[in-house]
Design a protein around this motif. Structure first.
Motif, PDB file in Angstrom:
ATOM      1  N   ARG A 271     -46.246  22.922 -40.254  1.00  0.00           N
ATOM      2  CA  ARG A 271     -46.164  21.772 -39.354  1.00  0.00           C
ATOM      3  C   ARG A 271     -47.335  20.822 -39.581  1.00  0.00           C
ATOM      4  N   LEU A 272     -48.539  21.366 -39.723  1.00  0.00           N
ATOM      5  CA  LEU A 272     -49.722  20.528 -39.949  1.00  0.00           C
ATOM      6  C   LEU A 272     -49.657  19.828 -41.303  1.00  0.00           C
ATOM      7  N   ALA A 357     -63.239  20.754 -37.537  1.00  0.00           N
ATOM      8  CA  ALA A 357     -62.591  20.476 -36.257  1.00  0.00           C
ATOM      9  C   ALA A 357     -61.430  21.434 -36.011  1.00  0.00           C
ATOM     10  N   MET A 358     -60.678  21.740 -37.060  1.00  0.00           N
ATOM     11  CA  MET A 358     -59.579  22.689 -36.912  1.00  0.00           C
ATOM     12  C   MET A 358     -60.091  24.068 -36.528  1.00  0.00           C
ATOM     13  N   LEU A 360     -62.766  24.628 -34.772  1.00  0.00           N
ATOM     14  CA  LEU A 360     -63.219  24.563 -33.384  1.00  0.00           C
ATOM     15  C   LEU A 360     -62.067  24.667 -32.391  1.00  0.00           C
ATOM     16  N   ILE A 361     -60.879  24.232 -32.775  1.00  0.00           N
ATOM     17  CA  ILE A 361     -59.740  24.301 -31.851  1.00  0.00           C
ATOM     18  C   ILE A 361     -58.913  25.569 -32.036  1.00  0.00           C
ATOM     19  N   GLY A 362     -59.414  26.496 -32.867  1.00  0.00           N
ATOM     20  CA  GLY A 362     -58.793  27.808 -32.949  1.00  0.00           C
ATOM     21  C   GLY A 362     -58.070  28.140 -34.222  1.00  0.00           C
ATOM     22  N   ALA A 363     -58.005  27.243 -35.190  1.00  0.00           N
ATOM     23  CA  ALA A 363     -57.317  27.546 -36.446  1.00  0.00           C
ATOM     24  C   ALA A 363     -58.168  28.500 -37.281  1.00  0.00           C
ATOM     25  N   ALA A 440     -67.108  26.984 -45.893  1.00  0.00           N
ATOM     26  CA  ALA A 440     -68.329  26.232 -45.583  1.00  0.00           C
ATOM     27  C   ALA A 440     -68.179  25.459 -44.271  1.00  0.00           C
ATOM     28  N   ALA A 441     -66.970  24.957 -44.010  1.00  0.00           N
ATOM     29  CA  ALA A 441     -66.755  24.207 -42.773  1.00  0.00           C
ATOM     30  C   ALA A 441     -66.741  25.115 -41.551  1.00  0.00           C
TER      31      ALA A 441
END
Length: 441
Positions: A271-272, A357-358, A360-363, A440-441
């Protein structure tokens, strides 16, 4: 302006290295062909060998320059995408779009100049190896020795340098003319087609039509005529180049296909990936460009050579043409692998903040990597389909003339080998670099 360019070069080493690698390989290829051209024009070359030693490097040199220009424009465009904030700052302190383009052209010229001498030395070596191989195959007389001279190889080096500057000027035009206070997000879709887009599509249509005209011209020729191969080869290149220019339309087609199968997108990565392709298609456009060019030219030339081998001709001319075709495929494969790797690394590295960011939102890292692989996989699929169709249509008249059987143009082995190499390079680099950047992210 020069001082600013040097400071910018020092702060963007990764982009400079990517540009330098493309310029280095391009210089080696072009100067290698120019060294063969110098040998063909030398007095020591036998008269019977001059035609081949002049025509072969002229054809190959022209294709190499076109490929270098394509690769440089795409590499520079991707590298500049991560410098939008810097360029906006330069604009805010009073720089005009023309001055920004001059700055980036100076940077590219400096990088290309650094690689010029090593590329020239490598070009001499490539020319010597090719000349030695041609002589070992018995295609040239023993009296014809490698005599490249100095003028023509240096001219080839200057041609690549000029192509690099031109690519920097073309690749930076859009970013340089963007408003420094405008939103950096993609503009909303409009139904009206802007004039530059219309011109691009018209140019692509003309190039594809010229390639098809070149390939269909063989229908009026004798099957034993050497011109059948000489007309079909450039036809493959022109059709593939035209399809490269239509890369944005190919990405839109891939998005439409994914939308038609939206119910199959049951996992978060799928989906992403579909959302990213719809919102930011420019991320995969360089991948589509290089893969379409590689598949179209490589599959077309390999298919053409397979038909030539199957027709039963095994004379000296056929061996010469076979060596040209195989050399074209090897040249494009090596160069496209380097250019494609540079662009994939640059485009993936720029997305580090998105991956953070992904997270941080749980991915999870695995989900992010699968999303990335699906994006590039979609680009790979549309590229292989477009390149394969272009190669088949171009080689079809050649198959009819040589064998009378149009199905010979669809022999699976050339397409399978080409697609396997393209997929291996693309997904391999994406997996390795994506895993490193995501971690790294």
């Amino acid at each position: 302006m020069i001082k600013i360019a040097m400071r910018s070069f020092a702060h963007h080493r990764a982009a400079a290295i990517a540009t330098g690698l493309v310029a280095l390989v391009g210089t080696i290829l072009v100067t290698g062909m120019m060294s063969l051209l110098g040998t063909g024009l030398a007095r020591s070359t036998a008269a019977g060998d001059r035609a081949f030693l002049v025509q072969f490097p002229l054809i190959m040199g022209g294709w190499a320059v076109a490929i270098v220009l394509f690769a440089m424009v795409s590499t520079i465009s991707v590298a500049l995408g991560g410098r939008a904030g810097e360029i906006a700052g330069i604009r805010l302190i009073g720089a005009s779009p023309r001055q920004v383009q001059q700055l980036l052209a100076i940077e590219t010229a400096a990088v290309s100049a650094v690689t010029a001498l090593p590329g020239l030395a490598g070009g001499y070596l490539v020319g010597w190896i090719v000349m030695r191989s041609i002589h070992a195959a018995g295609l040239t007389d023993a009296a014809s020795v490698f005599a490249p001279g100095v003028l023509l190889p240096v001219l080839g080096m200057l041609v690549v340098l000029a192509a690099s500057v031109l690519a920097a000027w073309m690749g930076s035009r859009t970013l340089a003319h963007r408003s420094p206070v405008a939103d950096a997000s993609p503009p909303p879709r409009r139904r009206t087609v802007r004039r530059p887009e219309r011109r691009r599509r018209v140019a692509a249509t003309i190039i594809i039509a010229a390639g098809l005209a070149s390939s269909t011209a063989v229908l009026a020729m004798d099957p034993a005529d050497v011109l059948t191969t000489a007309m079909t080869g450039p036809g493959c290149v022109l059709v593939a180049a035209g399809l490269c220019i239509l890369a944005p339309e190919l990405v839109v087609t891939a998005n439409a296909t994914l939308s038609a199968f939206r119910r199959a997108q049951t996992t978060a990565p799928s989906r992403l990936a579909a959302i990213n392709l719809a919102v930011a298609p420019d991320r995969v456009r360089p991948t589509v460009t290089f893969l379409t060019l590689f598949v179209g030219v490589a599959a077309g030339t390999l298919s053409m050579q397979g038909i030539e081998n199957g027709s039963g001709t095994a004379n000296g001319t056929a061996q010469v043409l076979a060596s040209i075709n195989y050399f074209v495929v090897a040249l494009i494969a090596a160069f496209m692998a380097i250019a494609l790797t540079n662009n994939l690394v640059a485009s993936i590295t720029r997305r580090r903040s998105e991956f953070a960011a992904m997270s941080l939102i749980g991915a999870t890292g695995a989900q992010t990597q699968r999303m990335l692989v699906r994006e590039i996989g979609t680009a790979t699929a549309i590229s292989t389909v477009a390149g394969s169709v272009g190669a088949f249509v171009t080689v079809l008249p050649f198959a009819v003339v040589k064998t009378g059987n149009p199905l010979q143009a669809a022999a699976p082995l050339p397409y399978a080998v080409t697609i396997a190499v393209g997929i291996g390079v693309t997904l391999g680099v994406t997996s390795v670099v994506g895993r490193r950047v995501v971690r790294a992210a």
